[in-house]
Design an enzyme around this catalytic site. Structure first.
Site, mmCIF file in Angstrom:
data_model
loop_
_atom_site.group_PDB
_atom_site.id
_atom_site.type_symbol
_atom_site.label_atom_id
_atom_site.label_comp_id
_atom_site.label_asym_id
_atom_site.label_seq_id
_atom_site.Cartn_x
_atom_site.Cartn_y
_atom_site.Cartn_z
ATOM 1 C CG ASN A 416 -38.138 30.733 -17.246
ATOM 2 O OD1 ASN A 416 -39.208 31.323 -17.388
ATOM 3 N ND2 ASN A 416 -37.253 31.087 -16.317
ATOM 4 C CD GLU A 417 -36.615 35.020 -16.305
ATOM 5 O OE1 GLU A 417 -35.613 34.855 -15.597
ATOM 6 O OE2 GLU A 417 -37.592 35.689 -15.953
ATOM 7 C CD GLU A 513 -41.242 33.579 -13.951
ATOM 8 O OE1 GLU A 513 -40.551 34.403 -13.304
ATOM 9 O OE2 GLU A 513 -40.797 32.518 -14.407
HETATM 10 C C1 GCB Z 1 -37.773 34.820 -12.718
HETATM 11 C C2 GCB Z 1 -37.517 33.369 -12.903
HETATM 12 C C3 GCB Z 1 -37.977 32.538 -11.724
HETATM 13 C C4 GCB Z 1 -37.611 33.246 -10.428
HETATM 14 C C5 GCB Z 1 -38.308 34.597 -10.397
HETATM 15 C C6 GCB Z 1 -37.991 35.384 -9.127
HETATM 16 O O1 GCB Z 1 -37.841 35.586 -13.639
HETATM 17 O O2 GCB Z 1 -38.072 32.859 -14.096
HETATM 18 O O3 GCB Z 1 -37.365 31.280 -11.792
HETATM 19 O O4 GCB Z 1 -37.956 32.485 -9.305
HETATM 20 O O5 GCB Z 1 -37.897 35.344 -11.497
HETATM 21 O O6 GCB Z 1 -38.728 35.280 -8.150
HETATM 22 O O7 GCB Z 1 -36.988 36.087 -9.125
#
Ligand code: GCB
Length: 626
Positions: A416-417, A513
């Site tokens: 992830n990312e 997301e």
């Molecule tokens: C993202 C991440 C996640 C974070 C989310 C956020 O891109 O993958 O782990 O919790 O953003 O809420 O900033």
């Protein structure tokens, strides 16, 4: 690794309960031989399974990252030690564990979130005597573990001036770094010559290939396919194992396919027999028959376009932390069904095996992820990435070996990312090779599911992580982290980026997301961040973009529920992007999604979770009312 099973050849003993516990911030335990003498006097009690942080907050464990020692006793069970072994099975020790039985080291395991087994037989006291089991769990992470930690040797600020120590406890990721024995600890009495692995692969025509691995030699095996009340519907000929392995193919007449609407499960019942014909081991492996494919850039399930509607989630509950919590697992499935979701992602680590068993039975699709979150590379030379790459490959191997038979698993997510922090040493030949190697590795283990690369926006379509994947997942926060409060601009940015990705790769793109922090009970009549109305309008905007792009394979909201994060000024205790609160109460967005997903024709009939009503005749997206 096989999920533990109790039957006439296998005995399962549960060690759940209250164990002795002692944190060891100074790493004194090994020098003072706590493993042989037992833990020193001043110990706490701790519930196993469960993370140590919230249950022992007042004892100073809330933000504790380090070693914790566990101790329990059990009485040696009666079993034939010439024909059987006693194994310890740990569902997950986050993130590293070493085990001693009666003072003798029995082995250790690197990596959290995934199970491991150790053989205790040699150190076991005689039948009826008590044994002391000691486990040291270390929750510290390094730059060479998955997930990675914060390297204290590296400059605190990265190339963009971003402080690596910005969170407390310091982490590379936005979820709480729980530690401890978070999943069940069990004893298994299993035959010496036993079934060690089973991989089942079925085709839509009902042809099922079963690959079985065994320990020991001399056994003959056979497989029966059971179909619940219908009994045995296919059986293999006798299997002879060569180098501990046998493969057989059976045909199921008129197979019943697995889908979210009809989550039909078969069981491959594998038996081993000795030379006298006595059954010496048995394992019933559930599986489903369904096919995931990508054709013409479209994601398909059983030959029909598949639209994934659902959530990124976390294993995060008050008090147990990331510990196993069966009633909450069911409640989450209840709520996902109620809201009309058909899928979720195990962001950002492998979830409890029991969650996947439930998803198989209840009919939900799962993007299965390893804990490689926010990768940072140590150098521009591929050779220097080797230790991290090894750990990463191992995590993927362990995940796929654990989860490959679950029909619910629709894609593998190897990370992830990567590059969340705009770290240096990214977007070069070394990182390109790193990702290529990873995706090749996944394909070498499983060719039946697509891989998905989930990235954030810095390099967008140019991101090296996208080159070798089958599907693209984008985590985007236009209207929140960028263009705050401005959903009109957010829509334009999102459309533009999705179209560019499609144009370049012609692969399915999904929004993995998107979300906004939302305080339940905050309201506004105009676009105002943090209010329930803003969360609804934000999700309406993203849904309307995703729903209308034929190449878009789905839309997962970040997050299903509010979750605990390390401390930071941008989080009010929790990441509040949940559609439900941490206690699982709905915010307004839950009602919006329920209405929206029920009316969405792209969630075709056989992809709607069982029990989900709603018109299936609607030709296109029906906007919800407002
Ligand atoms: C993202 C991440 C996640 C974070 C989310 C956020 O891109 O993958 O782990 O919790 O953003 O809420 O900033």
């Amino acid at each position: 690794m096989l999920f533990p099973q109790q039957n006439e050849n296998r005995t399962l003993l549960d060690l759940s309960g209250f164990w002795k516990f002692r944190p060891d911030p100074d790493d004194a335990g090994r020098n003072e031989a706590w493993f042989s003498e037992g833990l020193p006097e001043e110990t706490s009690l701790i519930a196993v399974p469960g993370a140590w942080n919230e249950q022992l907050a007042e004892s100073g464990l809330k933000n504790y990252v380090g070693c914790g020692w566990y101790e329990t006793t059990f009485v040696s069970p009666r079993f034939d030690r010439t024909a059987n072994r006693l194994l310890l099975r740990v569902g997950a020790a986050d993130h590293r564990a070493t085990v001693w039985l009666n003072g003798t080291p029995c082995g250790s395991h690197e990596g959290g979130y995934l199970p491991f087994e150790l053989d205790l037989t040699e150190s076991l006291h005689v039948e009826g005597d008590s044994n002391r089991l000691v486990v040291c769990v270390d929750s510290r992470l390094t730059m060479e573990t998955i997930p990675q930690g914060i390297d204290p040797g590296v400059a605190p600020y990265n190339g963009s001036g971003y402080d690596r120590r910005h969170l407390f406890p310091p982490t590379r990721f936005d979820f709480f770094p729980y530690g401890g024995l978070t999943r069940p600890v069990q004893l298994l009495i299993v035959p010496v010559n036993r079934i060690a692995s089973i991989a089942v692969q079925g085709s839509l025509a009902g042809r099922v290939e079963i690959t079985i691995g065994v320990t020991g030699s001399g056994a003959v095996g056979a497989v029966e396919i059971n179909d619940g009340d219908r009994g045995c519907v296919a059986r293999s000929v006798d299997l002879v194992f060569v180098d501990g392995k046998a493969v057989c193919v059976v045909d199921i007449p008129n197979p019943r396919l697995w889908s979210p609407l009809t989550p039909h499960l078969y069981a491959a019942v594998v038996r081993l027999r000795d030379s006298s014909g006595t059954v010496t081991d048995r394992y019933d492996q559930p599986f489903g028959i369904r096919e995931v494919a990508i054709k013409g850039g479209i994601l398909l399930l059983n030959g029909e376009p598949l639209y994934l509607a659902g959530f990124g989630k976390h294993e995060d509950f008050p008090i147990v932390g990331r510990g196993q919590f069966r009633p909450a697992y069911l409640r989450d499935f209840e709520l996902m069904r109620w809201v009309g979701a058909n899928s979720f992602r195990t962001s950002h680590y492998p979830y409890d095996e029991e969650v996947l068993h439930l998803a198989d039975r209840l009919g939900f699709l799962v993007i299965d992820e390893v804990a490689a979150v926010s990768l940072g590379f140590p150098s521009d030379r591929f050779e220097d990435l080797a230790p991290l790459l090894d750990a990463h490959r191992q995590a993927l191997t362990d995940l796929i070996e654990r989860d490959r038979n679950h029909p619910c698993v629709v894609a593998w997510s190897p990370m992830n990312e990567p590059n969340l922090w705009s770290e240096p040493h990214y977007q070069n030949d070394a990182s390109r090779r790193y990702f290529q190697t990873l995706f090749d590795h996944v394909r070498s283990l499983d060719t039946t599911r697509p891989t998905i690369a989930i990235t954030m926006g810095v390099f967008s379509a140019e991101d090296v992580a996208l080159e070798a994947c089958d599907m693209i997942g984008i985590n985007r926060y236009f209207g929140w982290y960028t263009e705050p409060g401005d959903l009109a601009r957010a829509r334009v940015s999102l459309e533009k980026e999705m179209d560019a990705l499609h144009e370049r790769y012609r692969r399915p793109v999904m929004i993995t997301e998107c979300g906004v922090d939302t305080m339940e009970g905050y309201h506004a009549t105009t676009a105002q961040m943090f209010t329930e109305e803003y969360q609804i309008e934000f999700l309406r905007t993203y849904a309307s973009v995703a729903d209308h792009k034929p190449f878009c394979a789905g839309f997962h909201v970040w997050n299903f529920a509010d979750f605990l994060t390390p401390q930071h000024y941008r989080r009010v205790v929790l990441n509040k992007k949940g559609v439900f609160t941490r206690e699982r109460n709905p915010k307004g967005a839950a009602f919006f999604l329920r209405e929206h997903w029920r009316s969405l024709s792209r969630i075709a009939a056989n992809h709607r979770p069982k029990g989900q009503s709603g018109s299936l005749l609607v030709e296109d997206v029906k906007p919800s009312g407002k």
